[in-house]
Design a protein around this motif. Structure first.
Motif, short mmCIF file in Angstrom:
data_model
loop_
_atom_site.label_atom_id
_atom_site.label_comp_id
_atom_site.label_asym_id
_atom_site.label_seq_id
_atom_site.Cartn_x
_atom_site.Cartn_y
_atom_site.Cartn_z
N ARG A 80 0.30 -0.95 0.56
CA ARG A 80 0.04 -0.08 -0.02
C ARG A 80 1.07 1.46 -0.19
O ARG A 80 0.12 1.71 -0.47
N ARG A 81 2.24 0.80 0.42
CA ARG A 81 3.06 2.30 0.51
C ARG A 81 4.09 2.82 -1.02
O ARG A 81 5.03 2.00 -1.33
N LYS A 82 2.91 2.70 -1.31
CA LYS A 82 3.28 3.47 -3.57
C LYS A 82 4.55 3.85 -3.66
O LYS A 82 5.54 3.71 -4.42
N ASP A 83 4.90 5.02 -2.31
CA ASP A 83 5.59 5.74 -2.46
C ASP A 83 7.55 4.52 -2.30
O ASP A 83 8.36 5.75 -2.01
N ASP A 84 7.61 3.46 -1.77
CA ASP A 84 8.12 3.10 -1.00
C ASP A 84 9.26 3.18 -1.86
O ASP A 84 10.66 2.98 -1.68
N GLY A 85 9.38 2.75 -3.05
CA GLY A 85 9.75 2.62 -4.46
C GLY A 85 10.56 0.82 -4.09
O GLY A 85 9.97 -0.12 -3.49
N TRP A 86 10.86 0.53 -4.63
CA TRP A 86 11.42 -1.31 -4.86
C TRP A 86 12.73 -1.33 -3.62
O TRP A 86 11.80 -3.00 -3.78
N LEU A 87 13.70 -0.79 -3.07
CA LEU A 87 14.54 -1.21 -2.76
C LEU A 87 13.41 -2.08 -1.52
O LEU A 87 13.41 -2.67 -0.86
N ALA A 88 12.49 -0.94 -1.17
CA ALA A 88 11.64 -1.59 0.09
C ALA A 88 11.52 -2.74 -0.02
O ALA A 88 9.98 -3.14 1.61
N ARG A 89 10.62 -2.86 -1.45
CA ARG A 89 10.12 -4.04 -1.46
C ARG A 89 10.68 -5.49 -1.55
O ARG A 89 10.11 -6.38 -2.28
N GLU A 90 11.74 -5.02 -1.61
CA GLU A 90 12.86 -6.61 -1.72
C GLU A 90 12.57 -7.72 -0.16
O GLU A 90 13.29 -6.67 1.07
N GLU A 91 11.92 -8.45 -0.04
CA GLU A 91 12.25 -9.48 0.86
C GLU A 91 12.57 -9.57 1.49
O GLU A 91 12.88 -10.33 3.17
N TRP A 92 14.66 -9.59 1.30
CA TRP A 92 15.15 -10.70 1.68
C TRP A 92 15.70 -9.87 2.74
O TRP A 92 16.34 -9.71 4.04
N LEU A 93 14.78 -8.74 2.79
CA LEU A 93 15.92 -7.44 4.04
C LEU A 93 15.27 -7.41 5.18
O LEU A 93 15.18 -6.49 6.18
N TYR A 94 13.79 -7.70 4.65
CA TYR A 94 12.97 -8.05 5.96
C TYR A 94 13.44 -8.72 7.13
O TYR A 94 12.74 -10.21 7.19
#
Length: 371
Positions: A119-133
């Protein structure tokens, strides 16, 4: 805060810059993966566990070899923040410390959320990299510094008593702003370090490290790079511990053959300036990248930060092809690191063509939103 720009990038210059950007980010990550699993072990414990030569290969951590920690995670978000700052500059909003703070808050979300929030469209692609969680023992200073929306500044820093090296260890990307003047690189790194590490020793170490990387990325020698840092440090209140540490590192090179005892002496009490001294020393005396990194992590201090700092210097100095291929093959998140490195190099060399008024790319703005 401004920057010098307008350099003409030929193909050879672009390729060299891309190699140094990749080398810096991959080198710092490899150093983190090598050193973090043994952080805090004494010299005696290192010898008992790994033999008389100490640690010489990637040790397992978090269920695998080549695992990275919050040091690498935050370095990636530093790069992301710098790209976003350049993109937002088109709007007339030009305050990089704020853009970096927003990037670091996106990192903080990876430490508390289960996964990306689409839902956070302004996060960009890096914040959607699951391995970083993945929570990899982040420092208390970083968690507290980014626990709320308030941004630490030099006038009101977060954690003013924190002298650790974690802020410096995420600061290599500032040095890759090769079109900036060194004093502006120093200032930006210092301001962003104060968001979590408010002790002068910590944020001045971050500024010094960024300036050293900056000189190396521009093709200068390490000796010349350290001299630039010393000149900029001299004008800053509270600089003496950092100045002394850098001078001790340079003097140690002339004393005798490389030895773990010399590294242990440079570490001192394990605060930021001592680990920067280790990085400078090991970069100067290592016969190759592998030896320099191994020398940098075999001590009783924060081996992960020392490895990350050293790897960043070695990568900026020699480029990605000098890094040990076997270690890179096992490095966690390597595909993400490479994409981000190449995006950064593209932004710094061809930014106006990607999002300037004459030719904005919707794909680029989706990856690096202006919001």
């Amino acid at each position: 805060m401004g920057a010098t720009a307008g350099a003409v990038w030929g193909r050879v210059e672009q390729q060299d810059f891309r190699s140094r950007v990749r080398g810096t980010l991959l080198g710092a990550a490899v150093g983190d993966a090598l050193g973090s699993p043994v952080a805090g072990l004494t010299m005696e414990q290192l010898g008992e566990t790994y033999g008389p030569d100490g640690l010489t290969d990637l040790p397992p951590a978090y269920g695998r070899r080549g695992a990275v920690t919050d040091l690498t995670q935050l370095t990636l978000f530093t790069v992301d923040g710098l790209i976003r700052a350049q993109v937002r500059r088109d709007t007339g909003a030009w305050h990089p410390p704020t853009d970096l703070h927003r990037a670091y808050l996106r990192w903080a979300a990876t430490q508390r959320d289960w996964g990306p929030d689409e839902r956070r469209k302004d996060d960009g692609w890096l914040a959607r990299e699951e391995w970083l969680y993945a929570r990899r023992d982040p420092s208390r200073a970083c968690l507290l510094g980014f626990a709320d929306e308030t941004m630490g500044t030099l006038d009101a820093p977060k954690n003013p008593g924190e002298p650790g090296a974690e802020a410096a260890a995420r600061s290599a990307p500032f040095g890759l702003l090769v079109g900036w003047e060194p004093q502006l690189v120093f200032q930006l790194a210092v301001e962003c370090a104060a968001q979590t590490h408010g002790h002068p020793t910590a944020y001045l170490t971050a500024g010094s490290y960024a300036v050293i990387v900056h000189a190396l990325a521009r093709g200068e020698s390490l000796d010349a790079a350290v001299e630039k840092a010393l000149v900029l440090l001299a004008a800053r209140p509270g600089h003496q511990p950092v100045t002394d540490a850098l001078q001790q590192a340079m003097n140690a090179v002339r004393q005798s053959a490389p030895a773990p005892a010399l590294v242990e002496a440079l570490v001192g009490n394990g605060t930021a300036e001592g680990l920067l001294a280790v990085a400078v020393y090991c970069t100067l005396v290592g016969e190759d990248v592998r030896q320099g990194l191994c020398l940098a992590v075999n001590h009783s201090g924060h081996s992960g930060a020392a490895g990350a700092l050293t790897g960043g210097l070695l990568g900026a100095l020699h480029g990605e092809t000098a890094l040990p291929p076997a270690w890179l093959a096992e490095l966690e998140g390597r595909p993400t690191l490479l994409v981000l490195a190449d995006d950064f190099a593209l932004e710094m060399t061809q930014g106006p063509a990607l999002h300037g008024p004459g030719g904005a790319s919707s794909g680029w703005l989706t990856r690096y939103p202006r919001g």
